[in-house]
Each structure stands twice: as structure tokens, then as C-alpha cells.
Design a protein around this motif. Structure first.
Motif, short mmCIF file in Angstrom:
data_model
loop_
_atom_site.label_atom_id
_atom_site.label_comp_id
_atom_site.label_asym_id
_atom_site.label_seq_id
_atom_site.Cartn_x
_atom_site.Cartn_y
_atom_site.Cartn_z
N GLU A 170 39.18 49.52 29.33
CA GLU A 170 39.28 49.33 30.77
C GLU A 170 37.90 49.43 31.39
N THR A 171 37.58 48.50 32.29
CA THR A 171 36.28 48.50 32.95
C THR A 171 36.32 49.43 34.15
N GLU A 173 36.07 48.62 37.13
CA GLU A 173 36.83 48.00 38.22
C GLU A 173 38.33 48.05 37.98
N LEU A 175 39.79 46.59 35.40
CA LEU A 175 40.16 45.42 34.63
C LEU A 175 40.03 45.75 33.15
N PRO A 201 42.92 40.96 34.06
CA PRO A 201 43.43 42.01 34.95
C PRO A 201 44.44 42.95 34.30
N GLU A 266 46.86 38.84 48.31
CA GLU A 266 47.17 39.92 47.38
C GLU A 266 48.64 40.31 47.49
N LEU A 290 46.20 43.06 41.89
CA LEU A 290 45.07 42.16 41.72
C LEU A 290 44.55 41.69 43.08
N SER A 291 43.26 41.89 43.32
CA SER A 291 42.64 41.46 44.57
C SER A 291 41.91 40.14 44.36
N ASP A 293 38.74 39.66 44.89
CA ASP A 293 37.49 39.98 44.18
C ASP A 293 37.73 40.15 42.69
N ASP A 294 38.87 40.75 42.33
CA ASP A 294 39.22 40.92 40.90
C ASP A 294 39.36 39.55 40.24
N THR A 297 36.07 38.08 39.67
CA THR A 297 35.39 38.75 38.55
C THR A 297 35.88 38.19 37.21
N VAL A 298 37.18 37.95 37.11
CA VAL A 298 37.74 37.35 35.89
C VAL A 298 37.12 35.98 35.66
#
Length: 303
Positions: A170-171, A173, A175, A201, A266, A290-291, A293-294, A297-298
């Protein structure tokens, strides 16, 4: 005279019976021995890697690795199939995956039985326990020749085992890191090779791949990523084409140095579309927590 003839007949009958019993016993013993050897081979394939082999992998000692497998398995294989097994990584692929993910394999429940249809074939079911807490069931068949030497090992489905080796991290953030190499190997025969995410995610539990049909056969690949929960995400890739989005209300967003289009909210289905080279990507899903921004990022993690 009659007594003498009767005595000879009885003696012959007894001798024949003993010979038949001895032959039957020898055949059963040979079958038991072959089953034991097949079981031993499967246990070696689906356990470890042991310390000696792990050290060889650590040192990238390819000659030592080859010699290790020859010493372990050559007594049980035909010469021809031993060569094939080495060249195709049949014996080493699971050990490589385990070593690469810093995990080990153990065998739980197992069953090896002689086939009812073919005397020289043995059907097996193995439960593989991975030290990361995952487990997988593998089944298949081992074929042997009349001398009891292995001529073929066939796995019915090994994708669940290959996936079980992955150790998700897990990061910061929230994720999860994702090993894209499995998708690369599964699509190497497709008409084109898109980029894949290295961050997702959720912890991916499996991926379905569907190619396009008819005129889209060589221009469309769709991937569905599943989690252990009900969450899932769909990735659509189109080469030299477009993705229908005219009826969507989108906003322009930055994806690294590229520009993409985002739609959704969201808690609902969210969609992100961007182009990289000749390939158009669409990533969408309704994933809990999940946003926007998420999702970006993916998309930025694609390699």
C-alpha cells in the motif's frame, strides 16, 4: 496312474497361481512406485524455493540453477522431456515468481491418483500455500511412459497461483502497487502492446482480458481488474481510433505532461480518458473511496 496325473495337474495349477499372484504383485508395486515418484516431483515443483536454490537466484548463477534442476528432476524424466522442461522454464517458473516476490511455497492438501482411462497417466490436485497468506489450487495431469519416466506435465489453470505470489504494497496515498509484468506476458501475442498501470486503487485479485471482434480485432483491448471485494475497474485501450464520449460532461485535467478528460463524481462511476502515442486509454469504475486525484495518480503510473 490317475493319482500321478492328478498330482501333476494340481502342482501345475498351484504353480500357475503363484506365478499370476507374483506378476500381479509386481505390477502393483511398479504402479505404486511410479505414483510415489510423480508425487515427489510435484512436491518439488510446488514448494520452496529452498535455501540452496534461492542463493543461486540471488547470485544470478544460471549454470548453477540449470544444474540444480537437472540433479533434482533428471532421474524422473525422459531425456527429451527433461530438455523441454528446462528450456520452457516448466520446473523453475513458480520458484522464480516466489523468489522475485520474496515469498515461499508450501503444499497443503494434495491428491495424486492414477487415471482411470490411461494407466500411464496420473491426475493431481494441489493446494499451494504462499507465505504472504495467499493460497491457490492447481490441478493437472502427469503422463509417463511404460518405464515410469515422465513425458509430460500439464496444468489445467495456473493463473490463480501466479497471481497469489504478488505481495501488494500500500502506498502513502492509500493506493496499491501493481505488477504489470503479468499483463505484458499475457498480451505479447496481441496486435499491439499498450501501457499498463503500476498503481491501482485496490489489491488486484484477477484480470479479464477481452480483445475486439470483427474490424476491431487488432485495435481494441479491454481489461477488467477485479478486487477481492466487489470493486472493479475497466481499462479500454484503442489503437488508432476513438472512444465515444460526446454525451459526457467532461473537464480537462493534467495527467503528468499530458492532457486528459475526466467525467463523474466521487462515489459514482468515474471516467478518465487520455491519449499516449497512437493509443487512446479509458479508465473507469465506481470504487469506494476513490477520488479524482487518485484516478489521475493511477493514470500517471502507466508504463
Amino acid at each position: 496312474m490317475m493319482k500321478k496325473i492328478l498330482f501333476i495337474a494340481i502342482a501345475l495349477f498351484i504353480t500357475a497361481g503363484c506365478t499370476s499372484s507374483q506378476s500381479t504383485g509386481e505390477n502393483a508395486e511398479e504402479e505404486d512406485m511410479t505414483e510415489e515418484e510423480v508425487t515427489k516431483v510435484l512436491e518439488q515443483v510446488f514448494s520452496g524455493p529452498e535455501e540452496e536454490l534461492a542463493q543461486l537466484y540471488e547470485e544470478n548463477d544460471f549454470e548453477g540453477i540449470s544444474n540444480y534442476y537437472m540433479n533434482q528432476f533428471e532421474p524422473y524424466f525422459t531425456e527429451e522431456y527433461m530438455t523441454d522442461a528446462i528450456n520452457t522454464n516448466l520446473l523453475s517458473s513458480f520458484h522464480q515468481k516466489a523468489f522475485g516476490n520474496d515469498v515461499t511455497m508450501e503444499i497443503g492438501n494434495q491428491s495424486v491418483e492414477q487415471s482411470e482411462e490411461t494407466e500411464t497417466a496420473y491426475d493431481f490436485e494441489m493446494q499451494i500455500l504462499i507465505s504472504n497468506g495467499q493460497k491457490a489450487d492447481v490441478s493437472g495431469r502427469v503422463n509417463t511412459n511404460e518405464d515410469g519416466e515422465i513425458t509430460r506435465i500439464h496444468y489445467n489453470d495456473i493463473q490463480t497461483l501466479l497471481h497469489a505470489f504478488d505481495t501488494s504494497v500500500e502506498t502513502e496515498e492509500g493506493l496499491f502497487n501493481y505488477d504489470r509484468s503479468r499483463l505484458v506476458s499475457r498480451t505479447e501475442d496481441q496486435a499491439y502492446q499498450p501501457k499498463y498501470p503500476t498503481i491501482m486503487p485496490f489489491e488486484v485479485d484477477g484480470v479479464e482480458i477481452k480483445a475486439g471482434v470483427m474490424e476491431q480485432k487488432d485495435t481494441l483491448l479491454t481489461f477488467t481488474f477485479h478486487a477481492e471485494t466487489n470493486d472493479r475497474m475497466e481499462l479500454k485501450t484503442v489503437k488508432d481510433g476513438d472512444i465515444f464520449s460526446q454525451d459526457m460532461e467532461t473537464e480537462e485535467v493534467a495527467i503528468g505532461d499530458q492532457t486528459g478528460r475526466y467525467a463523474g463524481n466521487e462515489g459514482e462511476t468515474q471516467r478518465l480518458i487520455w491519449k499516449d502515442g497512437s493509443i487512446l486509454y479509458e479508465l473507469k469504475g465506481n470504487v469506494d473511496g476513490l477520488s479524482k486525484d487518485d484516478l489521475i495518480t493511477v493514470a500517471e503510473s502507466f508504463k
